[in-house]
Design an enzyme around this catalytic site. Structure first.
Site, PDB file in Angstrom:
ATOM      1  N   ARG A 180      40.858  52.008  28.554  1.00  0.00           N
ATOM      2  CA  ARG A 180      41.435  52.504  29.811  1.00  0.00           C
ATOM      3  C   ARG A 180      41.624  54.019  29.841  1.00  0.00           C
ATOM      4  NH1 ARG A 180      41.543  47.564  29.315  1.00  0.00           N
ATOM      5  NH2 ARG A 180      41.438  46.182  31.136  1.00  0.00           N
ATOM      6  N   TYR A 217      30.207  38.992  57.004  1.00  0.00           N
ATOM      7  CA  TYR A 217      30.352  37.558  56.717  1.00  0.00           C
ATOM      8  C   TYR A 217      30.209  36.642  57.936  1.00  0.00           C
ATOM      9  CZ  TYR A 217      31.649  39.252  52.149  1.00  0.00           C
ATOM     10  OH  TYR A 217      31.609  39.877  50.928  1.00  0.00           O
ATOM     11  N   HIS A 347      26.239  46.997  31.657  1.00  0.00           N
ATOM     12  CA  HIS A 347      26.690  45.910  32.540  1.00  0.00           C
ATOM     13  C   HIS A 347      25.459  45.196  33.121  1.00  0.00           C
ATOM     14  CE1 HIS A 347      29.720  43.706  34.774  1.00  0.00           C
ATOM     15  NE2 HIS A 347      28.752  43.567  35.658  1.00  0.00           N
ATOM     16  N   ALA A 348      25.419  43.875  32.970  1.00  0.00           N
ATOM     17  CA  ALA A 348      24.216  43.117  33.321  1.00  0.00           C
ATOM     18  C   ALA A 348      23.870  43.240  34.810  1.00  0.00           C
ATOM     19  CB  ALA A 348      24.434  41.650  32.977  1.00  0.00           C
ATOM     20  N   HIS A 377      22.779  33.564  34.933  1.00  0.00           N
ATOM     21  CA  HIS A 377      23.314  34.231  36.133  1.00  0.00           C
ATOM     22  C   HIS A 377      22.313  35.274  36.651  1.00  0.00           C
ATOM     23  CE1 HIS A 377      26.512  36.190  38.624  1.00  0.00           C
ATOM     24  NE2 HIS A 377      25.789  37.265  38.374  1.00  0.00           N
ATOM     25  N   GLU A 378      21.828  36.104  35.741  1.00  0.00           N
ATOM     26  CA  GLU A 378      20.912  37.173  36.154  1.00  0.00           C
ATOM     27  C   GLU A 378      19.593  36.616  36.677  1.00  0.00           C
ATOM     28  OE1 GLU A 378      21.992  40.010  36.677  1.00  0.00           O
ATOM     29  OE2 GLU A 378      23.884  39.676  35.637  1.00  0.00           O
ATOM     30  N   HIS A 381      19.614  35.649  40.218  1.00  0.00           N
ATOM     31  CA  HIS A 381      19.363  36.760  41.156  1.00  0.00           C
ATOM     32  C   HIS A 381      17.855  36.973  41.317  1.00  0.00           C
ATOM     33  CE1 HIS A 381      23.460  38.085  41.632  1.00  0.00           C
ATOM     34  NE2 HIS A 381      23.631  38.428  40.376  1.00  0.00           N
ATOM     35  N   GLU A 405      25.492  35.573  43.936  1.00  0.00           N
ATOM     36  CA  GLU A 405      26.187  35.479  42.654  1.00  0.00           C
ATOM     37  C   GLU A 405      26.323  34.037  42.168  1.00  0.00           C
ATOM     38  OE1 GLU A 405      26.600  38.056  41.013  1.00  0.00           O
ATOM     39  OE2 GLU A 405      26.273  39.527  42.610  1.00  0.00           O
ATOM     40  N   TRP A 477      47.519  48.074  41.843  1.00  0.00           N
ATOM     41  CA  TRP A 477      46.634  47.238  41.010  1.00  0.00           C
ATOM     42  C   TRP A 477      47.445  46.222  40.207  1.00  0.00           C
ATOM     43  CZ3 TRP A 477      41.686  45.884  40.274  1.00  0.00           C
ATOM     44  CH2 TRP A 477      41.268  45.432  39.021  1.00  0.00           C
ATOM     45  N   ARG A 481      47.660  42.165  40.235  1.00  0.00           N
ATOM     46  CA  ARG A 481      47.323  41.410  39.014  1.00  0.00           C
ATOM     47  C   ARG A 481      48.448  40.408  38.716  1.00  0.00           C
ATOM     48  NH1 ARG A 481      43.065  41.597  35.370  1.00  0.00           N
ATOM     49  NH2 ARG A 481      43.866  42.928  33.737  1.00  0.00           N
ATOM     50  N   HIS A 505      32.768  47.398  38.455  1.00  0.00           N
ATOM     51  CA  HIS A 505      32.458  47.358  39.881  1.00  0.00           C
ATOM     52  C   HIS A 505      33.229  48.387  40.707  1.00  0.00           C
ATOM     53  CE1 HIS A 505      31.424  43.669  37.887  1.00  0.00           C
ATOM     54  NE2 HIS A 505      30.565  43.397  38.840  1.00  0.00           N
ATOM     55  N   ARG A 514      32.460  38.839  46.423  1.00  0.00           N
ATOM     56  CA  ARG A 514      31.279  38.010  46.186  1.00  0.00           C
ATOM     57  C   ARG A 514      31.462  37.041  45.009  1.00  0.00           C
ATOM     58  NH1 ARG A 514      26.946  42.597  45.056  1.00  0.00           N
ATOM     59  NH2 ARG A 514      27.839  43.233  47.041  1.00  0.00           N
ATOM     60  N   TYR A 515      32.182  37.482  43.973  1.00  0.00           N
ATOM     61  CA  TYR A 515      32.343  36.617  42.792  1.00  0.00           C
ATOM     62  C   TYR A 515      33.390  35.538  43.040  1.00  0.00           C
ATOM     63  CZ  TYR A 515      29.818  40.539  40.777  1.00  0.00           C
ATOM     64  OH  TYR A 515      28.889  41.519  40.528  1.00  0.00           O
TER      65      TYR A 515
HETATM   66  O1  X8Z Z   1      29.125  41.552  37.297  1.00  0.00           O
HETATM   67  C1  X8Z Z   1      28.820  40.395  37.096  1.00  0.00           C
HETATM   68  C2  X8Z Z   1      27.387  40.028  36.758  1.00  0.00           C
HETATM   69  C3  X8Z Z   1      26.411  40.938  37.373  1.00  0.00           C
HETATM   70  S1  X8Z Z   1      26.288  40.742  39.085  1.00  0.00           S
HETATM   71  C4  X8Z Z   1      27.195  40.075  35.267  1.00  0.00           C
HETATM   72  N1  X8Z Z   1      29.773  39.435  37.118  1.00  0.00           N
HETATM   73  C5  X8Z Z   1      31.166  39.739  37.381  1.00  0.00           C
HETATM   74  C6  X8Z Z   1      31.787  40.549  36.254  1.00  0.00           C
HETATM   75  O2  X8Z Z   1      31.186  40.650  35.180  1.00  0.00           O
HETATM   76  O3  X8Z Z   1      32.894  41.048  36.450  1.00  0.00           O
HETATM   77  C7  X8Z Z   1      29.553  38.000  36.939  1.00  0.00           C
HETATM   78  C8  X8Z Z   1      30.877  37.353  37.118  1.00  0.00           C
HETATM   79  C9  X8Z Z   1      31.857  38.413  37.522  1.00  0.00           C
HETATM   80 ZN    ZN Z   2      25.462  38.887  39.577  1.00  0.00          ZN
END
Ligand code: X8Z
Ligand code: ZN
Length: 606
Positions: A180, A217, A347-348, A377-378, A381, A405, A477, A481, A505, A514-515
């Site tokens: 952090r 939406y 980050h994926a 997950h990827e 997409h 997602e 925040w 939480r 993000h 979205r998640y």
């Molecule tokens: O960011 C993601 C994916 C890529 S769209 C790995 N996710 C969120 C995260 O990691 O915070 C998937 C679930 C939530």
């Molecule tokens: Zn994703």
């Protein structure tokens, strides 16, 4: 475009005549537009934006996989160019507001207005600044490290990996706090960015960026938060039971002084840097009775899986449903591992660089069960991107962003013991007496995530409305939480902390609702696909692997892209146009009863 004649009624005040008038025809330069003009406008936009999107995508890829000064310059340049061009067309689209056009043209014109996440103002200096802030914050996150001493620095991947298994509360706290520090310098940039993006949003006719985000939406922007509250209401009682059980077990493990029984759970103890998924503390909170729950991490390691083999297995799953294999270039161009000797955004993410066949993923894959799910997950997409590639540009997206997602996650719900045995990762399928253990493991990831998925944008919407001063960002925040997750900061936060910025993000400006949606939708999708596949198993034991019928139903929805409302897309696959929590309730029913039993003598809540 035509010029029309306006008939003006001019009152001529003539001496002795107080009420006479004259009709005068004047040519005023006010254009009106036809339905064909609107179509031509969209075609021009598609062609002009299309010319930039490929180089912009390659520049963004180069930067994400190699964060350095030069790649920053090039990608920022293209980001600015393309955003400014889209914003110009989006503002211009308003000229068709009162023109009678067909439903398809109207949908595209509306989608154009909400297609930018951070809308640049028309002023070129401000637009350039916005693009620059965005790439600066991404780089801060992507290159961020916590240094224990001058020559002992740890990356996020390294700390996350240790936090998933360590039970040393001091070490967990050190990493939690250390990561952090990376986001402290982001706060001023973030605040500046909001001012600029809100100017851009206003030029598009929105009150602010919050309203812009909530307008994607297929319902009025102000109804969307109510829809989320409704969905959260379906899951909240179940989440609260889970939180109660987990807190009690963590308290037993770490002691009441570290985990008090009447307060939210300290955020560093849940096996994840952001306390967003809790599956890694399964061994602390598992049922007393011995349960055989497949350990996918152990199986992958024992069988010598590497990153590529994990991706190949995920591809095999999609192939078993009838999807075409991934192109050769996917294997040549993807980034599966953290590159040696340079910074990259770990980050994926999943990409389609030419909107045709140039599919890729970018990940620093770890050999764990958790990452095996992320690989699915990827790929979800990528298969979605390929399925809608022939749609018009503005329809090349998912029905709503939650759908994108949810696809890979839906497939990953089919990684059941039966499937694991089929691919040789386990020998025996545990019988039903082990179900509570398996369901608890899934709930720790999926149910625990839901309030986190909700609160990130509850925070961001308020901040984007521009009414929260930067020095209050962090307090808000933690308020959220605590409210939604029942999770708290383990230590007092310093006055300059910007903890939301420690979550990818936020600096990357990726909307997060979205998640939340995906975690509701994936259970609805799973339930429908299991039915289509003719499964007679309980939902949590159903795997759709090998079902061409399920694959076809899924693909039929994916191919639609964004060409229809999400309600229509959902109805096409599930038979209902509504998102709801009934599939979650059905999936976890036995676990809810078990949790209530465990909590019978506990004081839940925080
Ligand atoms: O960011 C993601 C994916 C890529 S769209 C790995 N996710 C969120 C995260 O990691 O915070 C998937 C679930 C939530
Ligand atoms: Zn994703």
């Amino acid at each position: 475009m035509k010029l029309i004649k306006h008939t003006l009624i001019a009152a001529a005040i003539v001496a002795g005549c107080t009420a006479c008038s004259a009709d005068i025809d004047v040519e005023v330069g006010e254009p009106t537009y036809t339905a064909q003009d609107a179509k031509d406008f969209l075609a021009e936009m598609e062609s002009e934006v299309g010319k930039l999107s490929k180089p912009a995508a390659h520049a963004a890829w180069a930067y994400a996989t190699h964060i350095n000064y030069d790649n920053a310059q090039v990608s920022t340049y293209f980001r600015e160019q393309i955003s400014a061009l889209v914003a110009k067309y989006a503002v211009e689209a308003a000229k068709f507001n009162d023109v009678e056009v067909d439903a398809d043209t109207r949908r595209q014109l509306e989608l154009l207005k909400t297609s930018l996440v951070m809308a640049p103002p028309a002023d070129p200096e401000k637009s350039a600044k916005l693009a620059q802030i965005s790439s600066e914050m991404s780089a801060m996150y992507g290159t961020g490290k916590y240094c224990r001493s001058e020559d002992d620095c740890l990356s996020l991947v390294e700390m996350s990996s240790q936090m998933s298994t360590s039970r040393d509360a001091d070490l967990l706290l050190e990493y939690w706090k250390g990561w952090r520090e990376v986001s402290v310098p982001m706060r001023g940039l973030f605040a500046e960015q909001i001012g600029l993006a809100n100017e851009g949003a206003q030029e598009l006719g929105f009150k602010n960026t919050s309203e812009l985000w909530r307008s994607s939406y297929d319902m009025p922007a102000d109804d969307f938060p109510k829809e989320l509250d409704r969905l959260w209401g379906h899951v909240k009682p179940f989440y609260e039971s889970l939180q109660c059980h987990v807190r009690a077990e963590l308290s037993e493990h770490y002691g009441e002084d570290i985990v008090p029984l009447d307060k939210p759970i300290p955020a560093h103890l849940l096996g994840n840097m952001w306390a967003q998924t809790w599956g890694n503390v399964y061994d602390i909170v598992k049922p007393e009775q011995e349960m055989n729950v497949p350990d996918v991490t152990k199986a992958l390691v024992e069988q010598g899986y590497d990153e590529i083999k994990m991706v190949q297995k995920a591809e095999d799953f999609f192939s078993s449903l009838g999807f075409e294999p991934l192109p050769e270039t996917f294997w040549e161009r993807s980034m599966f591992q953290k590159p040696e000797g340079r910074d990259a955004q770990c980050h994926a993410s999943a990409w389609n660089l030419d909107d045709k066949e140039d599919l890729r993923i970018k990940m620093c894959i770890q050999i764990t069960g958790e990452e095996f799910n992320v690989v699915h997950h990827e790929l979800g997409h990528n298969y979605y991107q390929r399925a809608y590639k022939d749609q018009a540009m503005l329809y090349r997206g998912s029905a709503n962003d939650g759908f994108h997602e949810a696809i890979g996650d839906t497939i990953a719900l089919s990684i059941t013991p039966t499937y694991l045995q089929q691919v040789g990762l386990i020998d025996e399928i545990p019988d039903e007496s082990n179900d509570i253990g398996m369901l608890l493991k899934v709930a720790l990831d999926k149910i625990a995530f839901i309030p986190f998925g909700l609160l990130v944008d509850q925070w961001r919407w308020q901040v984007l409305e521009g009414n929260v001063p930067p020095e209050k960002y962090n307090d808000l925040w933690w308020e959220l939480r605590e409210k939604y997750q029942g999770v708290m900061a383990p230590i007092d936060r310093p006055a300059d902390a910007f903890d939301p910025g420690a979550k990818y993000h936020v600096p990357a400006n990726v909307p997060y609702t979205r998640y939340f949606l995906a975690h509701v939708l994936q259970f609805q999708f799973h339930q429908s696909l299991c039915e289509i596949a003719g499964s007679e198993e309980a939902l949590h034991r159903c795997s759709i692997v090998g079902s061409k019928e399920a694959g076809k139903a899924l693909n039929d929805m994916l191919e639609m892209g964004k060409s229809r409302t999400w309600q229509e897309a959902l109805e096409k696959m599930t038979g209902s146009p509504d998102m709801d929590g009934s599939a979650i309730a059905a999936y976890f029913a036995p676990l809810k009863a078990w949790l209530d039993e465990q909590n019978a003598d506990r004081q839940c809540g925080w």
